[in-house]
Design an enzyme around this catalytic site. Structure first.
Site, PDB file in Angstrom:
ATOM      1  CD  GLU A 206      35.474  22.241 -30.487  1.00 39.08           C
ATOM      2  OE1 GLU A 206      35.870  22.629 -31.088  1.00 39.08           O
ATOM      3  OE2 GLU A 206      35.071  21.127 -29.261  1.00 39.08           O
TER       4      GLU A 206
ATOM      5  N   PRO B 191      27.837  12.462 -29.758  1.00 40.17           N
ATOM      6  CG  PRO B 191      26.093  13.956 -29.510  1.00 40.17           C
ATOM      7  CD  PRO B 191      26.867  13.260 -30.529  1.00 40.17           C
TER       8      PRO B 191
ATOM      9  CG  HIS C 156      50.739  20.739 -27.502  1.00 43.20           C
ATOM     10  ND1 HIS C 156      51.363  19.888 -27.019  1.00 43.20           N
ATOM     11  CD2 HIS C 156      49.912  20.854 -27.688  1.00 43.20           C
ATOM     12  CE1 HIS C 156      50.497  18.775 -27.377  1.00 43.20           C
ATOM     13  NE2 HIS C 156      49.327  19.542 -27.517  1.00 43.20           N
TER      14      HIS C 156
ATOM     15  CG  ASP D 106      53.358  18.205 -24.994  1.00 38.05           C
ATOM     16  OD1 ASP D 106      52.357  17.563 -24.300  1.00 38.05           O
ATOM     17  OD2 ASP D 106      52.757  16.833 -26.273  1.00 38.05           O
TER      18      ASP D 106
ATOM     19  CE  LYS E 271      49.821  23.745 -36.025  1.00 35.56           C
ATOM     20  NZ  LYS E 271      49.240  23.290 -34.516  1.00 35.56           N
TER      21      LYS E 271
HETATM   22  P1  FAD Z   1      50.312  19.699 -33.757  1.00 34.24           P
HETATM   23  O1  FAD Z   1      50.015  21.088 -34.407  1.00 34.24           O
HETATM   24  O2  FAD Z   1      51.111  18.872 -34.403  1.00 34.24           O
HETATM   25  O3  FAD Z   1      51.619  19.789 -32.632  1.00 34.24           O
HETATM   26  C1  FAD Z   1      52.003  19.660 -30.754  1.00 34.24           C
HETATM   27  C2  FAD Z   1      52.809  20.842 -30.909  1.00 34.24           C
HETATM   28  O4  FAD Z   1      53.856  19.645 -30.506  1.00 34.24           O
HETATM   29  C3  FAD Z   1      53.225  22.005 -31.494  1.00 34.24           C
HETATM   30  O5  FAD Z   1      52.994  23.234 -30.817  1.00 34.24           O
HETATM   31  C4  FAD Z   1      54.840  22.122 -30.758  1.00 34.24           C
HETATM   32  O6  FAD Z   1      54.715  22.615 -29.981  1.00 34.24           O
HETATM   33  C5  FAD Z   1      54.910  20.892 -31.117  1.00 34.24           C
HETATM   34  N1  FAD Z   1      55.467  20.255 -31.872  1.00 34.24           N
HETATM   35  C6  FAD Z   1      54.548  19.167 -33.476  1.00 34.24           C
HETATM   36  N2  FAD Z   1      55.618  18.710 -34.279  1.00 34.24           N
HETATM   37  C7  FAD Z   1      56.673  20.142 -34.131  1.00 34.24           C
HETATM   38  C8  FAD Z   1      57.478  20.154 -34.931  1.00 34.24           C
HETATM   39  N3  FAD Z   1      57.705  19.846 -36.069  1.00 34.24           N
HETATM   40  N4  FAD Z   1      58.455  20.722 -34.741  1.00 34.24           N
HETATM   41  C9  FAD Z   1      58.528  21.652 -33.870  1.00 34.24           C
HETATM   42  N5  FAD Z   1      57.103  21.744 -32.559  1.00 34.24           N
HETATM   43  C10 FAD Z   1      56.559  20.209 -33.053  1.00 34.24           C
HETATM   44  N6  FAD Z   1      41.954  16.302 -30.370  1.00 34.24           N
HETATM   45  C11 FAD Z   1      41.442  15.338 -30.733  1.00 34.24           C
HETATM   46  O7  FAD Z   1      41.341  14.060 -30.287  1.00 34.24           O
HETATM   47  N7  FAD Z   1      39.950  15.669 -31.558  1.00 34.24           N
HETATM   48  C12 FAD Z   1      39.369  16.551 -31.536  1.00 34.24           C
HETATM   49  O8  FAD Z   1      39.291  17.161 -32.525  1.00 34.24           O
HETATM   50  C13 FAD Z   1      40.749  18.050 -31.437  1.00 34.24           C
HETATM   51  N8  FAD Z   1      40.144  19.221 -31.424  1.00 34.24           N
HETATM   52  C14 FAD Z   1      41.197  19.906 -30.607  1.00 34.24           C
HETATM   53  C15 FAD Z   1      40.554  21.570 -31.388  1.00 34.24           C
HETATM   54  C16 FAD Z   1      41.393  22.400 -31.020  1.00 34.24           C
HETATM   55  C17 FAD Z   1      41.054  24.051 -31.667  1.00 34.24           C
HETATM   56  C18 FAD Z   1      42.077  22.031 -30.535  1.00 34.24           C
HETATM   57  C19 FAD Z   1      43.001  23.329 -29.567  1.00 34.24           C
HETATM   58  C20 FAD Z   1      42.434  21.167 -29.732  1.00 34.24           C
HETATM   59  C21 FAD Z   1      42.025  20.211 -30.786  1.00 34.24           C
HETATM   60  N9  FAD Z   1      41.613  18.680 -29.834  1.00 34.24           N
HETATM   61  C22 FAD Z   1      41.482  17.494 -30.507  1.00 34.24           C
HETATM   62  C23 FAD Z   1      43.602  18.794 -28.577  1.00 34.24           C
HETATM   63  C24 FAD Z   1      44.942  18.597 -29.692  1.00 34.24           C
HETATM   64  O9  FAD Z   1      44.466  16.861 -31.061  1.00 34.24           O
HETATM   65  C25 FAD Z   1      45.942  18.533 -28.581  1.00 34.24           C
HETATM   66  O10 FAD Z   1      46.361  19.367 -28.618  1.00 34.24           O
HETATM   67  C26 FAD Z   1      46.892  17.433 -29.677  1.00 34.24           C
HETATM   68  O11 FAD Z   1      47.957  17.612 -28.596  1.00 34.24           O
HETATM   69  C27 FAD Z   1      48.374  18.204 -30.435  1.00 34.24           C
HETATM   70  O12 FAD Z   1      47.224  18.644 -31.674  1.00 34.24           O
HETATM   71  P2  FAD Z   1      47.638  19.757 -33.028  1.00 34.24           P
HETATM   72  O13 FAD Z   1      47.131  19.401 -33.952  1.00 34.24           O
HETATM   73  O14 FAD Z   1      47.378  20.835 -31.766  1.00 34.24           O
HETATM   74  O15 FAD Z   1      49.673  19.213 -32.599  1.00 34.24           O
END
Ligand code: FAD
Length: 385
Positions: free
Chosen positions: A20, A24, A156, A158, A181
């Site tokens: 990954e 920059p 997560h 949160d 998902k």
């Molecule tokens: P989601 O899958 O939508 O959910 C986050 C959490 O919220 C869930 O785990 C759940 O507990 C809760 N939640 C949300 N919706 C629901 C629902 N409908 N029902 C129940 N619970 C719900 N961030 C960036 O800005 N850019 C990046 O490129 C980036 N890359 C990442 C790559 C990886 C591999 C990881 C692990 C994280 C990355 N992140 C990135 C960080 C990520 O954006 C954050 O962790 C963000 O807070 C959550 O994104 P998510 O897609 O996991 O969210």
């Protein structure tokens, strides 16, 4: 090709890895990143991914880098895409752009709240979570994209309380949401970083128990720097096993020792994961090369001779000379290497892609070519010798 298809077509027992990178901040940094990627890709990762800056801050740059990764570096590319500050038109613009550039892999994310905000807020005309984004991609683009989603072995952040752990109920909710998902069309999970391998292995097991059957790729972040490690694990609320804290505490002021420990720890974590039958590793490189490659080399997944050196020659194969790491400048280019380097000079009549010493070298007119690939008398970025 979709990454999931690559993983599914693996020969029995073969291990694959991926790198990954993030966009920059400076133009020079971008140039150097391409050179670095170009070297790292010689080790044959199954894919490389590029992040989407927090709050969509790097949208254009991420799209541009993703395009060049796929089409100039020629590595299977996965682009991250978040919902933060993204009305659906912008999301579709990003997806259409990568589709037209021949990229088939997206890491669909919700994203973190923009700077200065505590909680994620759905933008008008946008999505509220990664699940919505996965559904949108599948409904609008059918089967074209391979969709990856984020998984959280410790839940997560949160859902993690002040005591540093999620309650069993919060953890189970998080898992159930991850399954939604996948059921909505995601075909691969990449995990958040972790340093307790048992937590990751339990997470995989728990996912299987509730019917999440797609590959779960562990996200490994080599420790490169003590302060950076504390910042990152603090932000992600990652559990740090006591023995890691103790080991780092003793060497925290010695950067080299911290890096060496990071390589050792990363290697041991990957060994344990591989021993449990998981055949995919994802390395959060933080745009750095050495630690990620050192871990893969320790695991026997890449060859030392392919690891690029600061000077442009390969480690000698001669058993008596393998340890050499200096030599006079032009002596480094024996006749065979010279022939290899110049053999293609006349393949391209206009010489656009070649070495400027090429007799058929002409003016560069193709402005699509990124600066890093422009021929210059001093640069040999196209010479893979
Ligand atoms: P989601 O899958 O939508 O959910 C986050 C959490 O919220 C869930 O785990 C759940 O507990 C809760 N939640 C949300 N919706 C629901 C629902 N409908 N029902 C129940 N619970 C719900 N961030 C960036 O800005 N850019 C990046 O490129 C980036 N890359 C990442 C790559 C990886 C591999 C990881 C692990 C994280 C990355 N992140 C990135 C960080 C990520 O954006 C954050 O962790 C963000 O807070 C959550 O994104 P998510 O897609 O996991 O969210």
């Amino acid at each position: 090709m979709k990454v999931i298809e690559k993983i599914q077509s693996l020969q029995e027992g073969k291990v694959v890895f991926s790198f990954e990178f993030f966009p920059p901040k400076t133009e020079d940094g971008v140039d150097n990143l391409f050179e670095r990627m170009d070297r790292m890709v010689t080790h044959n990762p199954s894919f490389c991914d590029i992040t989407w800056g927090a709050g969509g801050s790097t949208a254009d740059l991420t799209l541009d880098i993703a395009n060049k990764m796929q089409n100039i570096i020629s590595v299977e590319t996965m682009m991250h895409l978040t919902c933060t500050n993204m009305p659906v038109e912008k999301i579709d613009h990003a997806l259409q752009t990568i589709k037209s550039n021949g990229i088939q892999n997206v890491l669909a994310l919700r994203g973190d709240p923009p700077h200065g905000q505590d909680k994620f807020v759905q933008v008008e005309g946008g999505f509220s979570c990664a699940l919505d984004l996965v559904k949108h991609i599948r409904s609008k683009y059918g089967d074209y994209f391979g969709i990856t989603v984020a998984g959280y072995p410790e839940a997560h952040p949160d859902a993690i309380g002040n005591d540093g752990v999620a309650t069993p109920e919060a953890y189970q909710n998080d898992l159930a949401y991850l399954k939604r998902k996948v059921d909505a069309g995601a075909d691969l999970i990449v995990t958040q970083l972790f340093y307790d391998t048992d937590i990751f292995l339990k997470f995989v097991n728990d996912c299987r128990q509730i019917g999440i059957n797609c590959p779960i790729v562990p996200g490994i972040m080599p420790i490169n720097n003590y302060k950076g490690f504390l910042r990152m694990t603090g932000f992600c609320k990652t559990k740090i096993p006591a023995e890691i804290t103790a080991a780092l505490e003793a060497i925290k002021d010695n950067e080299e020792a911290v890096k060496a420990y990071g390589v050792h720890l990363g290697t041991e974590m990957c060994r344990k994961i591989l021993a449990h039958g998981i055949k995919t590793l994802h390395l959060y490189t933080l745009n750095m090369e050495k630690s990620a490659l050192a871990i893969l080399m320790n695991l026997g997944l890449i060859e030392e001779s392919k690891i690029s050196r600061s000077l442009p020659w390969r480690r000698p194969a001669n058993v008596f000379r393998v340890k050499e790491d200096v030599r006079p400048i032009f002596w480094s280019n024996p006749p065979k290497s010279y022939i290899t380097r110049t053999i293609g000079w006349d393949q391209f009549p206009h010489g656009r892609w070649g070495d400027s010493r090429n007799p058929s070298y002409g003016a560069l007119t193709d402005h699509q070519v990124h600066k890093v690939f422009e021929p210059s008398p001093f640069s040999f970025v196209w010479s893979y010798y």
